[in-house]
Scaffold this motif. Sequence first.
Motif, short mmCIF file in Angstrom:
data_model
loop_
_atom_site.label_atom_id
_atom_site.label_comp_id
_atom_site.label_asym_id
_atom_site.label_seq_id
_atom_site.Cartn_x
_atom_site.Cartn_y
_atom_site.Cartn_z
N ALA A 151 0.84 -1.21 0.00
CA ALA A 151 0.00 0.00 0.00
C ALA A 151 0.87 1.25 0.00
CB ALA A 151 -0.92 0.00 1.22
N ILE A 152 1.99 1.21 0.70
CA ILE A 152 2.89 2.37 0.75
C ILE A 152 3.60 2.49 -0.61
CG2 ILE A 152 4.91 3.37 1.90
CD1 ILE A 152 3.88 1.99 4.51
N GLY A 153 4.13 1.37 -1.06
CA GLY A 153 4.54 1.27 -2.46
C GLY A 153 5.75 2.08 -2.91
N THR A 154 6.60 2.51 -1.98
CA THR A 154 7.79 3.25 -2.39
C THR A 154 8.89 2.26 -2.81
OG1 THR A 154 8.49 3.32 -0.09
CG2 THR A 154 7.33 5.26 -0.92
N GLU A 155 9.92 2.80 -3.42
CA GLU A 155 11.05 2.01 -3.91
C GLU A 155 11.60 1.04 -2.85
OE1 GLU A 155 12.11 2.56 -7.10
OE2 GLU A 155 13.61 0.96 -6.88
N GLU A 156 11.73 1.54 -1.62
CA GLU A 156 12.34 0.74 -0.55
C GLU A 156 11.43 -0.42 -0.11
OE1 GLU A 156 12.81 3.15 3.00
OE2 GLU A 156 10.95 4.19 2.56
N CYS A 157 10.18 -0.43 -0.57
CA CYS A 157 9.28 -1.54 -0.22
C CYS A 157 9.53 -2.76 -1.10
CB CYS A 157 7.82 -1.12 -0.38
SG CYS A 157 7.35 0.24 0.68
N LEU A 158 10.20 -2.55 -2.23
CA LEU A 158 10.32 -3.64 -3.21
C LEU A 158 11.19 -4.79 -2.71
CD1 LEU A 158 10.80 -1.44 -6.41
CD2 LEU A 158 8.72 -2.61 -5.66
N ALA A 159 12.39 -4.47 -2.19
CA ALA A 159 13.33 -5.54 -1.82
C ALA A 159 12.75 -6.50 -0.77
CB ALA A 159 14.65 -4.95 -1.37
N PRO A 160 12.19 -5.97 0.35
CA PRO A 160 11.65 -6.92 1.33
C PRO A 160 10.52 -7.78 0.75
CG PRO A 160 11.12 -4.64 1.94
CD PRO A 160 12.12 -4.58 0.83
N LEU A 161 9.70 -7.21 -0.11
CA LEU A 161 8.62 -8.00 -0.71
C LEU A 161 9.20 -9.10 -1.59
CD1 LEU A 161 6.08 -5.15 -1.53
CD2 LEU A 161 5.81 -6.93 0.19
N ARG A 162 10.22 -8.76 -2.35
CA ARG A 162 10.85 -9.76 -3.23
C ARG A 162 11.45 -10.91 -2.42
NH1 ARG A 162 13.11 -5.19 -6.77
NH2 ARG A 162 11.46 -5.00 -8.32
N GLU A 163 12.02 -10.56 -1.28
CA GLU A 163 12.66 -11.59 -0.44
C GLU A 163 11.66 -12.63 0.06
OE1 GLU A 163 14.90 -10.03 2.95
OE2 GLU A 163 15.78 -8.61 1.50
N HIS A 164 10.40 -12.25 0.14
CA HIS A 164 9.43 -13.17 0.73
C HIS A 164 8.43 -13.74 -0.28
CE1 HIS A 164 10.81 -12.70 4.85
NE2 HIS A 164 11.13 -11.47 4.47
N LEU A 165 8.79 -13.68 -1.54
CA LEU A 165 7.87 -14.19 -2.57
C LEU A 165 7.63 -15.69 -2.43
CD1 LEU A 165 9.09 -12.23 -5.73
CD2 LEU A 165 6.99 -11.88 -4.42
N GLN A 166 8.65 -16.38 -1.88
CA GLN A 166 8.51 -17.83 -1.68
C GLN A 166 8.51 -18.17 -0.20
OE1 GLN A 166 7.90 -19.44 -4.39
NE2 GLN A 166 8.53 -17.80 -5.78
N ASP A 167 8.02 -17.29 0.62
CA ASP A 167 8.01 -17.55 2.07
C ASP A 167 7.34 -18.89 2.36
OD1 ASP A 167 8.39 -15.65 4.68
OD2 ASP A 167 6.83 -17.16 4.98
N PRO A 168 7.88 -19.64 3.34
CA PRO A 168 7.25 -20.94 3.65
C PRO A 168 5.78 -20.81 4.08
CG PRO A 168 9.33 -20.65 4.87
CD PRO A 168 9.09 -19.38 4.14
N CYS A 169 5.40 -19.66 4.60
CA CYS A 169 3.98 -19.47 4.95
C CYS A 169 3.23 -18.99 3.71
CB CYS A 169 3.87 -18.45 6.08
SG CYS A 169 2.17 -18.00 6.41
N PRO A 170 2.28 -19.80 3.18
CA PRO A 170 1.65 -19.42 1.91
C PRO A 170 0.91 -18.08 1.95
CG PRO A 170 0.59 -21.40 2.83
CD PRO A 170 1.78 -21.09 3.69
N GLU A 171 0.30 -17.75 3.12
CA GLU A 171 -0.43 -16.47 3.19
C GLU A 171 0.55 -15.30 3.04
OE1 GLU A 171 -1.09 -18.86 5.76
OE2 GLU A 171 -2.73 -19.58 4.49
#
Length: 326
Positions: free
Chosen positions: A102-122
């Motif tokens: 929702a915040i959507g700034t540049e610095e939000c991208l890396a952490p989101l990418r790191e968890h694309l395959q998180d073991p928790c499906p949700e």
Amino acid sequence: MAALVERDDAVVQGLLDKLRNPATSLPAKYRILFSLRGIAGPAAHAAMLEGLKDPSALFRHEVAYCLGQRQDPAAVATLKRILKDDCEHPMVRHEAGEALGAIGTEECLAPLREHLQDPCPEVAHTCQLALQRIEHFAAAAAAQQAAEEADANASESRYYSVDPTPAAPASIPLPQLRASLLDEQEAIFQRYRAMFALRNRGGDEAVQALGASFSSASSALLKHEVAYVLGQMQDAHAVATLKRVLEDPAENPMVRHEAAEAMGAIAEPECIELLKQYTKDPEPIVADSCIVALDMLEFEHSGGFQYADDGGQPAAAPPAEVTASA
Ligand SMILES: [Fe+2]
Ligand SMILES: [Fe+2]
């Protein structure tokens, strides 16, 4: 979301003191949080962060949600930390991921990418959606067709929430939206888009299409969002479906939580009865959701202006929509 209002730091301090007081009940903390969410400035932001120390996972998830709805980039570092913390409850991590989207700034991208395959499906699905949301709006902005689309989305939606994906275009016929929502092979981003378009469309047929996802979808994330939008729609046709969801002990607590809050929003007498019954549910997230939903209802029935703790001052702005987290 509604515009933020200015408040004296003393008001914010008063709210923070109440929030820190161990004698403050969970519903009272919700009211404080909803007040802080609407107040501009760093003091209110810092007070909200205090809420993340609360022992209730339900409350912490609500704080993360509110941070996302404020869309204040000051929250990014904290949200990143929550998303990374695999000891944190998945529902709280999910809200942190969604808030980064929702915040959507540049610095939000890396952490989101790191968890694309998180073991928790949700959590993994939330990060996939959040990243696609950011990419969607960035691409649309670049293509200039953005403004039109954003306008169309905004004007066709009566809802104030910052949604995790845009709605599908209003021109798509309802049966096609229903088919996308229910198609297990379809990308979750597209299914979310169909869901928000059905919400915006409204009416019995849209409610039925949304309700059908509870029996067909395998994704708890999708189902929790469907329950949330049914609450936003406040359509009594959804009650029987939401009741089944709340009553199913095998359903994911995150989905049951949203069903409880949706029933509070619909507020038919049978919803109230059921919520009372489930304040005793063995799952604390469900039981506490019912307690908070009943408190919101009581507040509305008492003629309350805005579900919040006004810190002793009358509200200076029109009320924000009373919605808890998705
Ligand atoms: Fe929630
Ligand atoms: Fe959510």
